[in-house]
Scaffold this motif. Structure first.
Motif, PDB file in Angstrom:
ATOM      1  N   VAL A  29      -5.970  31.618  12.543  1.00 40.34           N
ATOM      2  CA  VAL A  29      -5.969  32.555  13.663  1.00 40.34           C
ATOM      3  C   VAL A  29      -5.971  33.992  13.175  1.00 40.34           C
ATOM      4  CG1 VAL A  29      -4.760  33.239  15.785  1.00 40.34           C
ATOM      5  CG2 VAL A  29      -4.749  30.840  15.057  1.00 40.34           C
ATOM      6  N   GLU A  30      -5.293  34.255  12.065  1.00 35.13           N
ATOM      7  CA  GLU A  30      -5.288  35.582  11.459  1.00 35.13           C
ATOM      8  C   GLU A  30      -5.704  35.471  10.002  1.00 35.13           C
ATOM      9  OE1 GLU A  30      -5.172  38.597  12.068  1.00 35.13           O
ATOM     10  OE2 GLU A  30      -4.646  39.503  10.149  1.00 35.13           O
ATOM     11  N   GLY A  31      -6.851  36.097   9.648  1.00 40.70           N
ATOM     12  CA  GLY A  31      -7.317  36.084   8.264  1.00 40.70           C
ATOM     13  C   GLY A  31      -8.677  35.442   8.091  1.00 40.70           C
ATOM     14  N   ASN A  32      -9.530  35.492   9.134  1.00 44.02           N
ATOM     15  CA  ASN A  32     -10.838  34.846   9.044  1.00 44.02           C
ATOM     16  C   ASN A  32     -11.772  35.518   8.048  1.00 44.02           C
ATOM     17  OD1 ASN A  32     -11.469  32.597  11.391  1.00 44.02           O
ATOM     18  ND2 ASN A  32      -9.765  33.941  11.927  1.00 44.02           N
ATOM     19  N   ARG A  33     -11.639  36.818   7.877  1.00 44.09           N
ATOM     20  CA  ARG A  33     -12.474  37.504   6.885  1.00 44.09           C
ATOM     21  C   ARG A  33     -12.118  37.019   5.482  1.00 44.09           C
ATOM     22  NH1 ARG A  33     -11.903  42.568   4.123  1.00 44.09           N
ATOM     23  NH2 ARG A  33     -13.934  43.392   3.479  1.00 44.09           N
ATOM     24  N   ARG A  34     -10.827  36.914   5.210  1.00 38.73           N
ATOM     25  CA  ARG A  34     -10.399  36.398   3.907  1.00 38.73           C
ATOM     26  C   ARG A  34     -10.848  34.953   3.718  1.00 38.73           C
ATOM     27  NH1 ARG A  34      -4.256  37.502   4.527  1.00 38.73           N
ATOM     28  NH2 ARG A  34      -4.873  37.972   6.675  1.00 38.73           N
ATOM     29  N   LEU A  35     -10.771  34.174   4.807  1.00 36.21           N
ATOM     30  CA  LEU A  35     -11.203  32.782   4.709  1.00 36.21           C
ATOM     31  C   LEU A  35     -12.687  32.699   4.362  1.00 36.21           C
ATOM     32  CD1 LEU A  35     -10.715  29.766   4.985  1.00 36.21           C
ATOM     33  CD2 LEU A  35     -11.113  29.989   7.452  1.00 36.21           C
ATOM     34  N   GLY A  36     -13.503  33.574   4.944  1.00 37.17           N
ATOM     35  CA  GLY A  36     -14.928  33.568   4.625  1.00 37.17           C
ATOM     36  C   GLY A  36     -15.184  33.813   3.154  1.00 37.17           C
TER      37      GLY A  36
END
Length: 374
Positions: free
Chosen positions: A82-89
């Motif tokens: 939910v928070e941190g999708n850019r890092r996940l990418g």
């Protein structure tokens, strides 16, 4: 509101078990937020995750910034970030996800490092809704602010959640806005303005108005739209009633199309609002039937907003306002004259002489114009 680490322990979770949030407010609605390929392609194009990859491979993952996740509904031990999708990418690409674009760039970045990041710290919540309040503090009033459209999309999620929770209390829309504002540390008129802007934008998208004018939701300068809708004349023109709950207005389709065309242009017509301060002129034009009809018929003409504004009486108001200011200033100067008499010099006499000449010239010109009409 408690901090994200005060009640939930940090767990290390494999990157392979982490999924993108399909309701991420930053992802354009035309992109399937559950499709990893689409999301990563967007993040590569718009969020510079290739640069983030370099940082992660150089410095490693900072343990002090865990991702905030909740279990997915697929019963497969995966989690929604939910928070941190850019890092996940960036982490997905580091772990071998085939890049949908910038393939050579990604290969070059990966070839420069042997670091592996297989697991990352996460805080697991029971449900996505538990994290929404924290997102408000972080991305609406916090140090990592989202753009206005992402803020509005987030607030809509929070609005729907709060409305459902408060359905037995018969709260008004303003009372709901105040609850949201308190939750995110903002003011309720700002919350309302963002939600109303999103209401009109979503209506335009659903009614294919955006497609008709050659725009997509993320092409829209959203803050310009919310500024326009903050004006009572423009809000009335598109039939927005602030007393009605979000998404329950009978928004006027034709007038909404006109407004978006004036703000952003369309396939055949030029935009007429070049900067936000011209919205006041547009509002005055809209409030006058003659100037409004003229604007609609002649949108592509040069200086059409100024011409329509003149038809609405805008320039006359400005002229009369200027005369009143001059008259008031001259009265004030007359009262000050005896108080500054000891300090007067030739400079002041010269300035007064210049004012006298300009006033006389203005009088003669105006007198002639009036006599010509007689």
């Amino acid at each position: 509101m408690s901090s994200p680490t005060s009640q939930n322990k940090i767990q290390n979770i494999p990157v392979t078990l982490l999924r993108f949030d399909p309701l991420n407010p930053r992802i354009p609605i035309e992109i399937d937020g559950s499709d990893e390929n689409e999301v990563i392609e967007y993040l590569l194009a718009e969020a510079n995750i290739d640069d983030l990859m370099k940082s992660l491979l150089s410095q490693g993952y900072f343990q002090g910034e865990p991702l905030l996740v909740c279990p997915s509904n697929d019963n497969d031990d995966t989690y929604i970030v939910v928070e941190g999708n850019r890092r996940l990418g960036a982490l997905k690409l580091i772990n071998g996800f085939p890049p949908p674009r910038k393939e050579n760039t990604i290969k070059a970045i990966l070839s420069e490092s042997t670091r592996e990041i297989k697991e990352i710290p996460c805080i697991v919540y029971k449900a996505r809704e538990e994290i929404l309040g924290y997102l408000g503090y972080r991305h609406i009033t916090g140090i990592k602010e989202w753009d206005h459209l992402a803020k509005a999309r987030y607030l809509k999620q929070l609005y729907d959640k709060t409305t459902e929770e408060q359905k037995d209390n018969n709260l008004s829309s303003i009372e709901i806005y105040k609850i949201l504002a308190k939750n995110i540390g903002s003011k309720y008129p700002s919350v309302e303005n963002l939600l109303r802007g999103l209401e009109v934008l979503n209506f335009a998208d659903d009614e294919r108005i955006l497609e008709d004018i050659g725009k997509r939701p993320n092409d829209i300068h959203f803050s310009l739209l919310t500024t326009a809708l903050n004006n009572s004349s423009i809000k009335s023109y598109v039939s927005l009633d602030k007393e009605k709950p979000i998404d329950q207005n009978n928004v006027d389709s034709e007038n909404t199309r006109n407004l978006l065309s004036w703000l952003y242009g369309d396939k055949e017509k030029n935009k007429i609002v070049r900067e936000s301060r011209e919205i006041q002129k547009l509002a005055k034009v809209i409030a006058n039937d003659d100037s409004l009809n003229y604007l609609i018929k002649h949108q592509n003409e040069n200086d059409i907003l100024e011409t329509s504004f003149t038809l609405a009486g805008g320039l006359l108001d400005g002229f009369e306002d200027g005369l009143n200011k001059i008259n008031n200033n001259l009265t004030s100067l007359q009262e000050l004259l005896t108080l500054v008499s000891d300090y007067l010099n030739e400079y002041h006499i010269s300035e007064l002489d210049s004012i006298q000449k300009k006033a006389k010239s203005l009088y003669v010109s105006a007198r002639a114009l009036v006599e010509d009409k007689e």
